[in-house]
Design an enzyme around this catalytic site. Structure first.
Site, PDB file in Angstrom:
ATOM      1  N   ALA A  17       0.844  -1.202   0.000  1.00 34.73           N
ATOM      2  CA  ALA A  17       0.000   0.000   0.000  1.00 34.73           C
ATOM      3  C   ALA A  17       0.876   1.247   0.000  1.00 34.73           C
ATOM      4  O   ALA A  17       2.031   1.215   0.443  1.00 34.73           O
ATOM      5  CB  ALA A  17      -0.904  -0.001   1.225  1.00 34.73           C
ATOM      6  N   CYS A  18       0.320   2.355  -0.497  1.00 32.98           N
ATOM      7  CA  CYS A  18       1.027   3.642  -0.487  1.00 32.98           C
ATOM      8  C   CYS A  18       1.283   4.045   0.964  1.00 32.98           C
ATOM      9  O   CYS A  18       0.426   3.830   1.795  1.00 32.98           O
ATOM     10  CB  CYS A  18       0.185   4.705  -1.175  1.00 32.98           C
ATOM     11  SG  CYS A  18       0.042   4.400  -2.946  1.00 32.98           S
ATOM     12  N   PRO A  19       2.430   4.600   1.288  1.00 25.35           N
ATOM     13  CA  PRO A  19       3.468   5.101   0.365  1.00 25.35           C
ATOM     14  C   PRO A  19       4.605   4.106   0.113  1.00 25.35           C
ATOM     15  O   PRO A  19       5.632   4.497  -0.416  1.00 25.35           O
ATOM     16  CB  PRO A  19       3.994   6.311   1.129  1.00 25.35           C
ATOM     17  CG  PRO A  19       3.934   5.884   2.570  1.00 25.35           C
ATOM     18  CD  PRO A  19       2.722   4.988   2.685  1.00 25.35           C
TER      19      PRO A  19
ATOM     20  N   ASN B 174       1.565   7.265  -8.158  1.00 28.43           N
ATOM     21  CA  ASN B 174       2.511   7.868  -7.209  1.00 28.43           C
ATOM     22  C   ASN B 174       3.970   7.646  -7.607  1.00 28.43           C
ATOM     23  O   ASN B 174       4.783   8.562  -7.527  1.00 28.43           O
ATOM     24  CB  ASN B 174       2.251   7.331  -5.798  1.00 28.43           C
ATOM     25  CG  ASN B 174       1.026   7.970  -5.163  1.00 28.43           C
ATOM     26  OD1 ASN B 174       0.574   9.023  -5.607  1.00 28.43           O
ATOM     27  ND2 ASN B 174       0.494   7.349  -4.135  1.00 28.43           N
TER      28      ASN B 174
END
Lengths: 306, 68
Positions: B10-12, B41
């Site tokens: 998952a981000c980041p 991203n």
């Protein structure tokens, strides 16, 4: 039931008689900051906020807590202490609650409040010609994503924690003295998402001027670094049919406009005649606020961002 | 070529792994991701740091080739 599930509003409202209605709201989430006491403060602030957004006064609350196996008792106590302290500041009592064990730490409050049914502040009554006032800064979701990537210094961390644990009570007490037509609080659906809900429910268009929106400069920089949470993209995706970006706006600024907020500020649709004086009073009381736009007849899209 | 498999993260996290590689001086990086937010991203981060980004999609996996 006066306001329920179908209205996309901030809480449910049940009318007892012509003078009293009960507002109920519940919110909880996983920690977004490292310090447990601060997390408790923020979770409670966020939960209580929905009551102000309906024009009510909070009365009592219950804890909702999920403890991850193996977590230290002191951490749990600190979180609950944060919740109690913020509830005390809001003038309410937390009268117990419910705790379970689970896979993830979660905390929040179920909050009850009272409102005079004639004074309910819904989000569906914006009038053409109104001015839009917004309190607090936006960009929290992007900054907390950068926080997970260890990109946030202590000063910025303290700044956002202070904002997230600031009750909307103080802003609401001021704006409620003026002729306001609609109000909501800005949370996970972002400034644009919640603006869209209000504009749609009121069947009008909002013109929002991005340069006038208070946003954290750091959030713009972090957006350029790709520190954008999945929720930001979801907010864009779910509103794209209803939002028009007019002219050229920096991509990272648009990201911040869609940033999921935690314990965000208020969006107020206020009679134009009252807007300037209301804004002055907010600022005189050290509340971050600005006029971000106005309300126009419905013109294809609910939201026009300039 | 430095390779990063950021699928399922998952981000980041995908951006953090890319950033670590860039900070170590890597000029050619392949990043595998499997959701839209990390695609956006990582691309955003790379472009703002002077990389050219080539994207190829294979089923659920998107391969981002970063070149400086």
């Amino acid at each position: 039931m006066i306001i329920g599930y179908d209205d996309n509003d901030d809480a449910s409202i049940y009318k007892i008689n012509d003078d009293i209605a009960v507002i109920e709201s519940l919110d909880f989430f996983p920690p977004i900051v490292d310090d447990p006491y601060t997390f408790g403060l923020i979770a409670a602030t966020n939960s209580i906020s929905d009551i102000y957004a309906m024009g009510g006064t909070p009365t009592t609350a219950l804890n909702i807590l999920c403890i991850k196996n193996g977590i230290d008792d002191n951490v749990v106590h600190s979180i609950l202490q944060g919740g109690y302290d913020k509830a005390y500041e809001a003038g309410i009592t937390i009268a117990g609650g419910h705790t379970i064990n689970g896979e993830e730490l979660l905390y929040g409050l179920s909050v009850s409040g009272l409102v005079n049914p004639k004074k309910i502040m819904s989000n569906n009554n914006s009038k053409i010609g109104d001015v839009l006032i917004h309190t607090k800064n936006i960009g929290i979701g992007i900054i907390t994503t950068a926080l997970k990537a260890n990109q946030v210094d202590k000063k910025l961390n303290d700044t956002i924690c202070k904002q997230m644990s600031t009750l909307n009570k103080y802003a609401f007490e001021i704006v409620s003295k003026y002729n306001i037509h609609s109000i909501t609080d800005i949370t996970g659906f972002s400034l644009i998402g919640h603006s869209f809900e209000m504009a749609k429910a009121s069947n009008v268009s909002f013109n929002i001027y991005s340069k006038n929106v208070n946003m954290y400069e750091d959030a713009i920089q972090f957006a350029n670094m790709g520190m954008i949470p999945a929720g930001d993209y979801r907010n864009k995706e779910s509103t794209k049919e209803y939002v028009a970006i007019e002219g050229s706006i920096d991509e990272a600024v648009v990201d911040v406009l869609y940033s999921p907020e935690t314990s965000g500020g208020l969006l107020i649709s206020i009679d134009k005649k009252d807007a300037d004086i209301c804004l002055s009073e907010l600022k005189n009381n050290n509340i971050t606020a600005s006029i971000i736009g106005n309300v126009a007849p419905l013109n294809e899209k609910y939201i026009h961002i300039f | 070529m430095f390779k990063i498999d950021a699928r399922g993260l998952a981000c980041p996290e995908p951006v953090v792994l890319t950033m670590n590689a860039v900070n170590k001086g890597e000029k050619e990086i392949e990043v595998l991701v499997d959701a839209m937010p990390p695609v956006e991203n990582v691309t955003r981060y790379a472009k703002n740091n002077g990389f050219e980004v080539t994207k190829t999609v294979d089923g659920n996996t998107t391969k981002l080739l970063l070149k400086k």
